[in-house]
Enzyme design. Structure first.
Site, PDB file in Angstrom:
ATOM      1  CG  ASP A 239      -2.056  -0.993   1.082  1.00 37.69           C
ATOM      2  OD1 ASP A 239      -2.422  -1.321  -0.066  1.00 37.69           O
ATOM      3  OD2 ASP A 239      -2.576  -1.470   2.107  1.00 37.69           O
TER       4      ASP A 239
HETATM    5  O1  IFM Z   1      -1.255  -5.859   1.218  1.00 38.45           O
HETATM    6  C1  IFM Z   1      -1.584  -4.892   2.147  1.00 38.45           C
HETATM    7  C2  IFM Z   1      -2.892  -5.261   2.775  1.00 38.45           C
HETATM    8  O2  IFM Z   1      -3.895  -5.409   1.809  1.00 38.45           O
HETATM    9  C3  IFM Z   1      -3.312  -4.226   3.778  1.00 38.45           C
HETATM   10  N1  IFM Z   1      -2.270  -4.059   4.763  1.00 38.45           N
HETATM   11  C4  IFM Z   1      -0.992  -3.717   4.207  1.00 38.45           C
HETATM   12  C5  IFM Z   1      -0.530  -4.729   3.184  1.00 38.45           C
HETATM   13  C6  IFM Z   1       0.836  -4.343   2.613  1.00 38.45           C
HETATM   14  O3  IFM Z   1       0.860  -3.018   2.221  1.00 38.45           O
END
Ligand code: IFM
Length: 821
Positions: free
Chosen positions: A512
């Site tokens: 993210d």
């Molecule tokens: O992949 C994401 C997840 O969907 C939400 N929490 C953070 C992860 C890594 O950024």
């Protein structure tokens, strides 16, 4: 806690020998037989949680009976209150207070909230599957409360027991306590006080309390998301006479007191208050007079519906403690049945504790509640995040296959007609065919790619090949077969390739913090796309769709060439290109030189093989592996502008900024296992497995029986400290990598494969697997202490070369011998 602190010095005639004693900091143990984690020291570094209930009615409960209860959604249906991020972190909860009328002493059955001195108060908490049992011994009185949600019910059941273990007559009163929300909408209840302080209406009659909010408004069962509607919950007592009640929080606790010393408990007498506005609570006073050795039991019921109707029904259903005990056994057995699809006995007892109980249980809880209900997830997130929830399916396909089928249908109906996905699916507010498609800038590049892991896994587990032909609507318009949905998912990324012919990153690509935008490209998703094309080609072949198979092979060749031409950095794969050409994950950079995702997925997608695979795995071992897990990248971003990479927002060594992001640990394990390196795969497993830290609980600090989102890496001063327990993609991937890659027990369409990749120190293991309703008992022998490679399988007097037990030989209750090379 066993705590041996100082090192010892041994003096001999010639030398002084320094022997550091290992510090053992342990708060409990795994009771494998009962599938429980038993906390014997209540002073855990943080509150250690468990879950009760189902996706209809859930509860978060800690070893101090803290936590909250919710109907369908912890964000929209939370009817009891928790004050998040406070100290203690889990208050209030569902308490039983005890008052001794002889000397006016009082305590709580759970050590907190009263918190008597631990040298006088013995507390044991047994967290089990779907239940928590907390017991106390204090002042000659033994008490115990079992908390669970009876099957199919929308209420909690507490079985309360109190026993006089002293040698004199004891006159006691027990008080129940829960604190009610002013609105089921969690955010309103916490912050919109100028409204919610006027919406509560509490009433009490006999052994039932009614908790009403907005009671003059109609209730809208078809519109769950509407917060302004009339809603009721109840508390009832069965099997005991109640002497009094309180439903006004301030009257019960007193204006300048806390949960540790409520006025009413100290006084030993309820005030019979009924809250109108302000804050409601559920308190019944149950008097108990006990001769020496005598015990008394009763039941508390607490859940959704009006006292008059659902409350009265609940009390009638559980009018005796015996009926509640039968319901408790049913809950326990049902959970045990769910997690029994695989049982294993290896030379490593802590591996077995995880795989036989806690890993699958963790997968189920994560599958149920996604990232929406815990002491950390506080209602800010709701529904099923697309990428996470599709991956969560993988940990549960063997456990609850028919529910998984329904969940996959739901998630596939969250895909839009262009092949991308809506970011969050809310099961109670999802109307396929009528949802709006995301705006161009809202798509994530990886969301629908996870279907290529989850859907074939479900089909291999169940043999439900027809699933590929099932017609499912898209979220916005039109429909396609499952096979058609998969094709659209691939097209979505093929339609969005950047300057190097690699998939564009869009809003995010699993990470993210990497917002690569409409033109920046992601090497990680390039490997996912390669994996998708490979899997799609295999499905097409199985379905005899030759044109599709050819198409997939052609596209795969193009992607492979683009990867070869542009994604290699010299010693490892790049992570991404920004739209201005800047590279992430290059040795040339000062920060974020190397990322785990593309290295692991180059192997998982079978792009990197032999020398190339070895090269990237060496890079991971050298650059990213630590004693507590593999970092997501390194070095951390400190100088890089946060508009270039949002990881800079986080402190170095935390979360996406070079933290140990546990979601990814299974990928490291899988990649090593795929090249046959069982020692390294096992080492990665041990570094991340919660149970490895049971005797060093001070390192992780959180529950030693469940995974968590992220562990501080060596770049953080809190190296090893772990945060955000329970709800994480780590649950699925740890269980999946351990069972299907280390143990190598892999469902295939043609049968059950047993192809282990274990540490060379193991001489074998035993396991049993429920596979398509047949129980297969497997003994693996590793006579030459190799990590991988199966010589043959023996079934009765039949010898089969290779590692597959074919479907035609599978029968119920069979014994298989697997001999490694
Ligand atoms: O992949 C994401 C997840 O969907 C939400 N929490 C953070 C992860 C890594 O950024």
């Amino acid at each position: 806690m066993a705590f041996n602190s100082s090192p010892i010095f041994l003096f001999s005639a010639y030398v002084i020998i320094f022997i550091p004693l290992q510090i053992v900091m342990r708060f409990g143990f795994f009771d494998d037989e009962n599938k429980e984690y038993v906390i014997t020291n209540p002073e855990t570094p943080r509150s250690w949680t468990n879950y009760l209930g189902s996706t209809d009615f859930g509860s978060v409960i800690t070893n101090h009976a803290g936590g909250y209860s919710f109907f369908r959604s912890a964000a929209q249906g939370r009817f009891t209150r928790l004050r998040f991020n406070s100290i203690p972190m889990d208050q209030p909860g569902r308490y039983i207070y005890l008052h001794d009328h002889e000397n006016k002493d009082f305590w709580s059955n759970s050590w907190q909230p009263v918190g008597k001195p631990v040298d006088q108060f013995k507390s044991v908490c047994r967290h089990g599957t779907g239940y928590t049992k907390i017991s106390a011994e204090y002042s000659g009185i033994n008490s115990e409360v079992i908390y669970f949600v009876p099957e199919g019910k929308h209420y909690e059941c507490w079985i309360v027991k109190v026993k006089n273990d002293s040698d004199r007559f004891r006159k006691m009163s027990l008080f129940t306590y829960v604190e009610y929300a002013g609105n089921w909408n969690a955010q309103d209840d916490q912050v919109n006080l100028q409204y919610t302080q006027y919406t509560v209406k509490m009433t009490a009659k006999g052994n039932l309390i009614d908790h009403g909010t907005n009671v003059n408004l109609p209730s809208l069962p078809e519109n769950f998301e509407e917060k302004d509607q009339g809603r009721h919950t109840f508390m009832g007592v069965a099997g005991a006479l109640v002497k009094g009640f309180d439903t006004d929080r301030e009257a019960f606790i007193g204006p300048y007191r806390t949960y540790a010393n409520p006025l009413v408990v100290e006084r030993g007498e309820c005030g019979n208050t009924e809250a109108a506005g302000d804050n409601g609570c559920g308190v019944f006073q149950v008097p108990v007079a006990l001769q020496p050795g005598e015990e008394k039991e009763f039941v508390v019921l607490m859940g959704v519906g009006s006292a008059e109707k659902e409350g009265a029904e609940a009390v009638a259903t559980f009018d005796t403690v015996e009926k509640a005990k039968v319901a408790f056994e049913e809950v326990k057995n049902n959970w045990h049945r769910k997690i029994e699809s695989l049982w294993v006995k290896t030379p490593d007892a802590s591996f077995d504790s995880m795989i036989n109980t806690w890993s699958p249980y963790n997968c189920l809880i994560t599958y149920f509640w996604s990232r929406a209900a815990s002491l950390i997830y506080n209602g800010e997130r709701d529904g099923l995040g697309y990428r996470d929830s599709v991956q969560d399916v993988m940990g549960t396909a063997a456990l609850i296959p028919s529910e998984v089928r329904e969940r996959l249908i739901l998630m596939l109906s969250g895909q839009v007609a262009n092949g991308g996905a809506i970011p969050v699916v809310k099961p109670y507010a999802h109307f396929p065919g009528q949802m709006s498609a995301p705006k161009a800038e809202e798509y994530r590049s990886d969301d629908a790619m996870w279907l290529f892991n989850a859907v074939p896994l479900y089909v291999r587990e169940t043999g439900d090949v027809d699933f590929y032909q099932l017609d499912i609507p898209f979220a916005d318009q039109g429909s396609a077969t499952v096979f058609g949905h998969l094709r659209r998912a691939i097209e979505f990324n093929l339609d969005r390739l950047g300057a190097h012919g690699l998939p564009c990153g869009l809003l995010a690509d699993w990470n993210d913090c990497l917002e690569l935008g409409q033109k920046g490209e992601t090497v990680f998703v390039a490997f996912q796309l390669r994996y998708a094309l490979k899997v799609y080609g295999e499905i097409a072949q199985m379905l005899k769709q030759e044109a599709e198979q050819t198409w997939a092979a052609e596209q795969l060749a193009v992607i492979d060439k683009n990867i070869e031409d542009h994604a290699w950095d010299g010693e490892w794969f790049l992570r991404a290109f920004r739209d201005d050409g800047m590279k992430f994950g290059t040795n040339e950079a000062e920060e974020g030189k190397i990322f785990l995702n593309p290295q692991a997925w180059s192997v998982i997608s079978e792009y990197a093989q032999e020398t190339r695979a070895e090269q990237v795995l060496v890079a991971v071992r050298k650059q990213l592996a630590t004693d507590h897990g593999i970092m997501v990248c390194t070095p951390p971003f400190v100088k890089t502008d946060y508009r270039v990479v949002r990881a800079t927002l986080m402190n170095p060594g935390m979360k996406e900024n070079a933290g140990i992001f546990n979601h990814t640990q299974g990928w490291g394990i899988m990649a090593e296992a795929m090249v046959g390196n069982g020692d390294q795969a096992y080492e990665y497993f041990k570094a991340t497995s919660p149970a490895s830290y049971n005797d060093q609980a001070e390192i992780r600090q959180i529950e030693p029986y469940v995974v968590c989102q992220s562990t501080h890496s060596k770049h953080s001063p809190r190296f090893g400290a772990s945060r955000v327990p329970w709800l994480s993609g780590a649950a699925t991937w740890l269980y999946f990598s351990a069972t299907q890659h280390i143990l190598g027990v892999r469902p295939q369409l043609e049968g059950l494969e047993v192809n282990p990749c274990i540490p060379s120190s193991w001489d074998g293991f035993e396991c049993s697997r429920l596979f398509r309703d047949k129980k297969i008992n497997i003994k693996v022998q590793n006579p030459n202490r190799n990590c991988s490679g199966v010589s043959h399988i023996v079934i009765g007097d039949q010898r089969i070369e290779g590692s597959l037990i074919p479907n035609e030989l599978l029968v119920d209750q069979m014994e298989i011998l697997v001999v490694m090379k």
